[in-house]
Design a protein around this motif. Structure first.
Motif, PDB file in Angstrom:
ATOM      1  N   ASP A 386      43.863  -6.261  46.302  1.00  0.00           N
ATOM      2  CA  ASP A 386      42.802  -6.353  45.296  1.00  0.00           C
ATOM      3  C   ASP A 386      42.731  -7.801  44.793  1.00  0.00           C
ATOM      4  N   PRO A 387      41.535  -8.279  44.502  1.00  0.00           N
ATOM      5  CA  PRO A 387      41.396  -9.653  43.993  1.00  0.00           C
ATOM      6  C   PRO A 387      42.203  -9.910  42.726  1.00  0.00           C
ATOM      7  N   VAL A 388      42.410  -8.886  41.915  1.00  0.00           N
ATOM      8  CA  VAL A 388      43.180  -9.060  40.679  1.00  0.00           C
ATOM      9  C   VAL A 388      44.616  -9.453  41.000  1.00  0.00           C
ATOM     10  N   ILE A 389      45.218  -8.808  41.994  1.00  0.00           N
ATOM     11  CA  ILE A 389      46.603  -9.121  42.357  1.00  0.00           C
ATOM     12  C   ILE A 389      46.690 -10.535  42.911  1.00  0.00           C
ATOM     13  N   GLU A 390      45.727 -10.897  43.747  1.00  0.00           N
ATOM     14  CA  GLU A 390      45.693 -12.251  44.303  1.00  0.00           C
ATOM     15  C   GLU A 390      45.542 -13.282  43.184  1.00  0.00           C
ATOM     16  N   ARG A 391      44.700 -12.958  42.197  1.00  0.00           N
ATOM     17  CA  ARG A 391      44.471 -13.882  41.079  1.00  0.00           C
ATOM     18  C   ARG A 391      45.731 -14.036  40.222  1.00  0.00           C
ATOM     19  N   VAL A 392      46.448 -12.939  40.005  1.00  0.00           N
ATOM     20  CA  VAL A 392      47.692 -12.984  39.221  1.00  0.00           C
ATOM     21  C   VAL A 392      48.740 -13.817  39.941  1.00  0.00           C
TER      22      VAL A 392
END
Length: 525
Positions: A386-392
Motif C-alpha cells: 500500500d502507498p501508505v506503508i511505502e510513504r511511512v
C-alpha cells in the motif's frame, strides 16, 4: 523478516443430554402421568432460567455495545467476556440441549469457531494477575473495578474471584491463589450471592497458604473448614499434617508454643511474591508505575527540542519534523506528528486480518516461539502492499538518514489487556542469530494510539520511562559506532492497564549504513 505463529482457537463445549427412562405404559400409567407433570415442571423451570439469562445478558450487551472499545478497555470486562463466552454460554447451551432447539444450536455452531477456549480464559486471568503485580493493585481493586481512568463499571463476583484463584492454583501459583481465594472469601462473608461453597474456597485457600509457608494461618483456615464440613475428604488429614509440621518446627526452635494465627484477611503484601527469572523485575515494574525514573533537573537541562530537516532532506525542508530529546545518554528522541490519523487507521486496517501471537527466538534452539514474557499480537507489512506503508518507510529513512532497504518489514503490534514485552534487547547477542543484513542498528517506534493507563516503554538500566502518545515516534541506536551492542538499551513494553496500545516498529540493520553512519573504534553514541 521474522515469522509469526498463528494461534488456533478451538472452543471447548460441555454437552449434557437428558435421558428419559421408558417404562411399561400399561402397568405404569400413573407413573407416566407423574413423569409428565415433572417434565412440564422441568420445562417451565428451564424456561425461567433461560429468561433470566436473556434479561441479564440483554442489559449487559446494551451497555457494552454503546462503546465496545471503551467497554473492553477495562481489563475486568475483557476477562469476563472471555469467561462468559468460554464457560457461561456453554452452560446455557447445555441447559437448552435438554430439549431439541435447532435454532439455538445452529447459531452456536456458526459462532463457536470464534469463541475463546480454556487457554484464552486462563490467559485473560493471568493478565489480570500480571497487572495486579506490576501496578500493585490489590484483589479488592479489581473485584470492585477500581482502576485509574475507568468510566465503565465492572465487578468480579465471588465465583469470578474463585475461578481466578483456581486458575492460579492449577498453575502452582500459590501466591495469586491466596490473594484471589481470600477475595472470594471476603465477598462471601459480606453476604454476596455465590454458587461455589465456602468449604471449597477454604480448601484451596488453606492449602495455598501452607504452600506459602504460613503454617499457623493454614491451620486456622483448615479448622474453619472442618467446622463447616467435618466430613470433608481432605480437611481432617491436612489439619493433622499441618499441626504435626508446626509442632516439629517449634521443637527445632525450642519453643513451647506459638501465638495462634490472626483471622485478619490476607492483604496484598502479606506474603512476598516469589522471585522469578527476571533479575530486574522490581526495577522494571517500578518504572512502569512511574517510580524510580531518574530524570533529574540536571539531566532535564541537557534535553532540547528542535526542528529536524534530515540534513536538508528535500522532503523535510518545507515541513521539518519536530524533534524532542527524551534522554541524553543513550540519546533517545521523540518525533511529533510522525504519523497522521489517516495513516494510522490505514495501517491498522491492513494489519488486523493478519494479527497473530507475537513470537520470540528461543535462545537455546533459535526457533521462533510464543512466550509469556511477550504478550501481544503482531503483523508484518511490506511497502509494496500500500502507498501508505511505502510513504511511512520513506519518512523513517528521511528522518533518520539511514537506508531502509535492508531494514525489516514494518511490524505492527497490538497490546490488549495485560499486553506486555518484558525487558529485552532489540539487537542479537549471538553471532549465529545475526541476519545477512547485519545486526539491528537502530529502532524506530511509532505510537499509533494513546493509552489510558500503563503501556509505557521503560529502560531499566538507566531509569527512563517513555509514554505512548498517538502519532509520535521514538528513535534510538542499539549499537555503538564500533558495532558492539549498547546494553543500556535493554527495554520493555509495560503491561497495558487500561486501554489498547498500537505500535509499529521499524528495525534498521547495519548493511547499507557504511556512509550514513560511519563506523568508529570506540563505544560512543
Amino acid at each position: 523478516p521474522a515469522a509469526c505463529i498463528m494461534l488456533v482457537e478451538v472452543v471447548c463445549v460441555i454437552y449434557f443430554t437428558l435421558l428419559s427412562q421408558m417404562t411399561d405404559l400399561i402397568y405404569t400409567e400413573k407413573e407416566l402421568v407423574q413423569s409428565l407433570k415433572e417434565y412440564i415442571k422441568a420445562e417451565e423451570s428451564k424456561l425461567d432460567a433461560v429468561k433470566s439469562w436473556a434479561n441479564k445478558l440483554d442489559v449487559l450487551t446494551r451497555v457494552s455495545t454503546l462503546d465496545p472499545e471503551g467497554y473492553l478497555a477495562h481489563p475486568v470486562n475483557a476477562y469476563k467476556l472471555m469467561k462468559r463466552l468460554n464457560t457461561e454460554w456453554s452452560e446455557l447451551e447445555s441447559l437448552v440441549l435438554q430439549d431439541p432447539s435447532d435454532g439455538f444450536i445452529s447459531n452456536m455452531t456458526v459462532h463457536r469457531q470464534y469463541f475463546p477456549d480454556q487457554e484464552d480464559e486462563k490467559g485473560a486471568a493471568k493478565a489480570l494477575m500480571r497487572l495486579q503485580d506490576t501496578y500493585k493493585l490489590d484483589s479488592e481493586s479489581f473485584a470492585r473495578g477500581k482502576l485509574p481512568g475507568m468510566h465503565h463499571n465492572a465487578i468480579l463476583t465471588v465465583d469470578d474471584c474463585y475461578d481466578m484463584g483456581k486458575t492460579a492454583y492449577n498453575e502452582a501459583d500459590y501466591y495469586h491463589a491466596v490473594l484471589w481465594m481470600q477475595q472470594a472469601l471476603r465477598q462471601m462473608d459480606a453476604g454476596e450471592e455465590h454458587v461455589v461453597s465456602k468449604a471449597d474456597v477454604l480448601d484451596y485457600l488453606s492449602y495455598s497458604v501452607y504452600q506459602m509457608g504460613d503454617l499457623p494461618r493454614a491451620i486456622e483456615l483448615t479448622r474453619r473448614l472442618v467446622a463447616i464440613d467435618s466430613s470433608h475428604q481432605r480437611a481432617g488429614g491436612n489439619l493433622r499434617y499441618f499441626e504435626k509440621l508446626l509442632s516439629k518446627q517449634l521443637n527445632e526452635l525450642n519453643q513451647e508454643g506459638q501465638e495462634p494465627a490472626t483471622e485478619e484477611p490476607i492483604q496484598l503484601g502479606t506474603y512476598k511474591r516469589p522471585n522469578d527469572y527476571l533479575p530486574e523485575r522490581e526495577i522494571y515494574e517500578a518504572l512502569c508505575r512511574g517510580e524510580g525514573v531518574k530524570m533529574t533537573t540536571e539531566r532535564r537541562s541537557r534535553l532540547y527540542c528542535r526542528y529536524h530537516d534530515g540534513n536538508r532532506n528535500p522532503r523535510l525542508l518545507l515541513q521539518p519534523m519536530k524533534e524532542e530529546d527524551e534522554w541524553d545518554s543513550p540519546h533517545i528522541v521523540r518525533y511529533l506528528n510522525a504519523l497522521s490519523d489517516q495513516e494510522i487507521e490505514k495501517i491498522k486496517e491492513l494489519a488486523k486480518p493478519r494479527l497473530a501471537r507475537a513470537t520470540v527466538r528461543d535462545p537455546i534452539t533459535g526457533v521462533l516461539t510464543t512466550a509469556n514474557y511477550r504478550v501481544s499480537k503482531s503483523a508484518w507489512l511490506e511497502g509494496e502492499e500500500d502507498p501508505v506503508i511505502e510513504r511511512v518507510n520513506q519518512r523513517i529513512e528521511d528522518i533518520t538518514g539511514l537506508t531502509t532497504q535492508t531494514a525489516e518489514l514494518l511490524q505492527i503490534a497490538n497490546y490488549g489487556v495485560g499486553g506486555q514485552y518484558e525487558p529485552h534487547f532489540d539487537f542479537s547477542r549471538r553471532p549465529q542469530d545475526i541476519m545477512v543484513d547485519g545486526n539491528r542498528l537502530a529502532t524506530f517506534l511509532n505510537y499509533m494510539s494513546d493509552v489510558e493507563a500503563g503501556g509505557a516503554t521503560v529502560f531499566p538500566d538507566f531509569g527512563a520511562a517513555i509514554y505512548p502518545k498517538k502519532g509520535t515516534a521514538v528513535f534510538w541506536y542499539n549499537l555503538f559506532r564500533s558495532g558492539e551492542g549498547d546494553y543500556r538499551t535493554r527495554h520493555a513494553a509495560c503491561p497495558v492497564l487500561v486501554g489498547s496500545k498500537w505500535v509499529s516498529n521499524k528495525w534498521i540493520h547495519e548493511r547499507g549504513q557504511e556512509f550514513r553512519r560511519p563506523c568508529g573504534l570506540t563505544e560512543v553514541d
